[in-house]
Design a protein around this motif. Sequence first.
Motif, PDB file in Angstrom:
ATOM      1  N   GLN A  78       0.829  -1.209   0.000  1.00 23.52           N
ATOM      2  CA  GLN A  78       0.000   0.000   0.000  1.00 23.52           C
ATOM      3  C   GLN A  78       0.860   1.255   0.000  1.00 23.52           C
ATOM      4  O   GLN A  78       0.569   2.224  -0.712  1.00 23.52           O
ATOM      5  CB  GLN A  78      -0.924   0.008   1.222  1.00 23.52           C
ATOM      6  CG  GLN A  78      -1.870   1.195   1.284  1.00 23.52           C
ATOM      7  CD  GLN A  78      -2.895   1.187   0.169  1.00 23.52           C
ATOM      8  OE1 GLN A  78      -3.713   0.267   0.080  1.00 23.52           O
ATOM      9  NE2 GLN A  78      -2.865   2.196  -0.703  1.00 23.52           N
ATOM     10  N   GLN A  79       1.949   1.269   0.763  1.00 24.18           N
ATOM     11  CA  GLN A  79       2.833   2.440   0.792  1.00 24.18           C
ATOM     12  C   GLN A  79       3.500   2.668  -0.562  1.00 24.18           C
ATOM     13  O   GLN A  79       3.638   3.807  -1.003  1.00 24.18           O
ATOM     14  CB  GLN A  79       3.897   2.252   1.875  1.00 24.18           C
ATOM     15  CG  GLN A  79       3.365   2.379   3.294  1.00 24.18           C
ATOM     16  CD  GLN A  79       4.417   2.042   4.326  1.00 24.18           C
ATOM     17  OE1 GLN A  79       5.125   1.037   4.223  1.00 24.18           O
ATOM     18  NE2 GLN A  79       4.532   2.896   5.339  1.00 24.18           N
ATOM     19  N   ILE A  80       3.890   1.589  -1.230  1.00 27.48           N
ATOM     20  CA  ILE A  80       4.511   1.720  -2.554  1.00 27.48           C
ATOM     21  C   ILE A  80       3.495   2.249  -3.554  1.00 27.48           C
ATOM     22  O   ILE A  80       3.797   3.129  -4.374  1.00 27.48           O
ATOM     23  CB  ILE A  80       5.097   0.369  -3.004  1.00 27.48           C
ATOM     24  CG1 ILE A  80       6.273  -0.024  -2.099  1.00 27.48           C
ATOM     25  CG2 ILE A  80       5.532   0.429  -4.470  1.00 27.48           C
ATOM     26  CD1 ILE A  80       6.760  -1.439  -2.291  1.00 27.48           C
ATOM     27  N   TYR A  81       2.277   1.748  -3.469  1.00 27.72           N
ATOM     28  CA  TYR A  81       1.230   2.231  -4.367  1.00 27.72           C
ATOM     29  C   TYR A  81       0.916   3.700  -4.089  1.00 27.72           C
ATOM     30  O   TYR A  81       0.713   4.492  -5.015  1.00 27.72           O
ATOM     31  CB  TYR A  81      -0.016   1.371  -4.201  1.00 27.72           C
ATOM     32  CG  TYR A  81      -1.137   1.705  -5.158  1.00 27.72           C
ATOM     33  CD1 TYR A  81      -0.923   1.740  -6.538  1.00 27.72           C
ATOM     34  CD2 TYR A  81      -2.412   1.996  -4.687  1.00 27.72           C
ATOM     35  CE1 TYR A  81      -1.944   2.047  -7.422  1.00 27.72           C
ATOM     36  CE2 TYR A  81      -3.449   2.306  -5.559  1.00 27.72           C
ATOM     37  CZ  TYR A  81      -3.207   2.329  -6.922  1.00 27.72           C
ATOM     38  OH  TYR A  81      -4.228   2.645  -7.790  1.00 27.72           O
ATOM     39  N   ASN A  82       0.901   4.084  -2.816  1.00 26.94           N
ATOM     40  CA  ASN A  82       0.699   5.493  -2.466  1.00 26.94           C
ATOM     41  C   ASN A  82       1.817   6.366  -3.029  1.00 26.94           C
ATOM     42  O   ASN A  82       1.582   7.484  -3.499  1.00 26.94           O
ATOM     43  CB  ASN A  82       0.634   5.669  -0.951  1.00 26.94           C
ATOM     44  CG  ASN A  82      -0.611   5.068  -0.336  1.00 26.94           C
ATOM     45  OD1 ASN A  82      -1.575   4.739  -1.033  1.00 26.94           O
ATOM     46  ND2 ASN A  82      -0.603   4.914   0.980  1.00 26.94           N
ATOM     47  N   GLN A  83       3.046   5.874  -2.958  1.00 27.48           N
ATOM     48  CA  GLN A  83       4.185   6.603  -3.501  1.00 27.48           C
ATOM     49  C   GLN A  83       4.005   6.829  -4.995  1.00 27.48           C
ATOM     50  O   GLN A  83       4.235   7.943  -5.498  1.00 27.48           O
ATOM     51  CB  GLN A  83       5.480   5.826  -3.244  1.00 27.48           C
ATOM     52  CG  GLN A  83       6.726   6.469  -3.817  1.00 27.48           C
ATOM     53  CD  GLN A  83       7.969   5.615  -3.608  1.00 27.48           C
ATOM     54  OE1 GLN A  83       7.888   4.497  -3.087  1.00 27.48           O
ATOM     55  NE2 GLN A  83       9.109   6.114  -4.027  1.00 27.48           N
ATOM     56  N   PHE A  84       3.591   5.794  -5.699  1.00 27.99           N
ATOM     57  CA  PHE A  84       3.364   5.915  -7.142  1.00 27.99           C
ATOM     58  C   PHE A  84       2.291   6.962  -7.434  1.00 27.99           C
ATOM     59  O   PHE A  84       2.459   7.828  -8.297  1.00 27.99           O
ATOM     60  CB  PHE A  84       2.957   4.563  -7.716  1.00 27.99           C
ATOM     61  CG  PHE A  84       2.544   4.621  -9.161  1.00 27.99           C
ATOM     62  CD1 PHE A  84       3.494   4.634 -10.169  1.00 27.99           C
ATOM     63  CD2 PHE A  84       1.198   4.689  -9.514  1.00 27.99           C
ATOM     64  CE1 PHE A  84       3.121   4.714 -11.502  1.00 27.99           C
ATOM     65  CE2 PHE A  84       0.815   4.772 -10.844  1.00 27.99           C
ATOM     66  CZ  PHE A  84       1.776   4.781 -11.830  1.00 27.99           C
ATOM     67  N   ARG A  85       1.182   6.915  -6.715  1.00 29.35           N
ATOM     68  CA  ARG A  85       0.080   7.857  -6.921  1.00 29.35           C
ATOM     69  C   ARG A  85       0.496   9.288  -6.588  1.00 29.35           C
ATOM     70  O   ARG A  85       0.098  10.237  -7.253  1.00 29.35           O
ATOM     71  CB  ARG A  85      -1.128   7.468  -6.060  1.00 29.35           C
ATOM     72  CG  ARG A  85      -1.783   6.165  -6.454  1.00 29.35           C
ATOM     73  CD  ARG A  85      -2.662   5.651  -5.314  1.00 29.35           C
ATOM     74  NE  ARG A  85      -3.579   6.680  -4.853  1.00 29.35           N
ATOM     75  CZ  ARG A  85      -3.869   6.914  -3.578  1.00 29.35           C
ATOM     76  NH1 ARG A  85      -3.318   6.192  -2.611  1.00 29.35           N
ATOM     77  NH2 ARG A  85      -4.722   7.872  -3.244  1.00 29.35           N
TER      78      ARG A  85
END
Length: 322
Positions: A221-228
């Motif tokens: 989830q943190q990696i996906y948040n970083q991408f967004r």
Amino acid sequence: MRIVMMGTGPFAVPTLEALIASDHEVVCLFTQPLRPTRGKRPAPPTPMRDVAQQHGLPIYDPESINTDEAREILRQQAADLLVVCDYGQILSRESLAEAKLGGINLHGSILPKYRGAAPVNWAIYNGDPETGITVIHMTPKLDGGPCLKVVRTPIGPTETAVELEPRLALLGVPAVLESIAMLEASDGETLVGEPQDPSLVSKAPRLKKTDADIDWTKSAQQIYNQFRAFQPWPGCYTHWSREGKPPLRLILAEISLEPEPAAAEPGTIISATGDQLRIAAEGGQIVVQKLQPAGKKIMEAAEFIRGYQPAAGERFVAESLL
């Protein structure tokens, strides 16, 4: 009311357009100077300049708004109020004093949270469920004045900074107009707005290229948040650790989050088949649909898989670990 608009980026455009259409008199635009580009890169868009030119507004672009020369230009405008949004410069006490009522600033967060240059990005990066805009009565302290208006909005689970920022810009328009009305109705002595609580202050520093480096020890989830959060810049990148070859830098251009955990170490390629490249992360998987190898064009995952033949069990690693 005579208004001087100060803004540079696209976040300020709806506010400028609304002020021009209002009963107030926008007398000019102060904006950042045009910067030279390297090589053959096209000049960046200047939407605030475009709007000002379309409406015949004088445009001033001093390197610093706080020089004697710039303040003299500001003084000549005889402004009642400065309206500042996405300007890129901090006004001194002396510069604010050149308008009868000082200035108001439209900021892309619920202050005092995320003071600084990149509030939209850091709200998404940190996984906040909501954000908003705040209009403050400006003081020389960065984003530190009393709050005149606050508008809150949820952050969508897949919403990127590119999608959220224009939404916030539109939310800010009525808030700016209402804030101006509040100052018009004030007696000039009583504090207008709510003071910020200094114990709740958090920072939103300007983004850096290194913010794009993916740390695979973080949760999916943190990696996906970083991408967004870091779209369109600085994006997200990683390095593919290949057997017998130097690591290959990969920019992840389109990804999604799969909440199903994988029985593999974080950063491990789980599968590379069809049109998806699946990477293990804590608490889920990162599914890559588009990516860009160093020196190449963006390609679909299927094309990358056919051409580069990544194998299950190979690793993606952070640049800091190379």
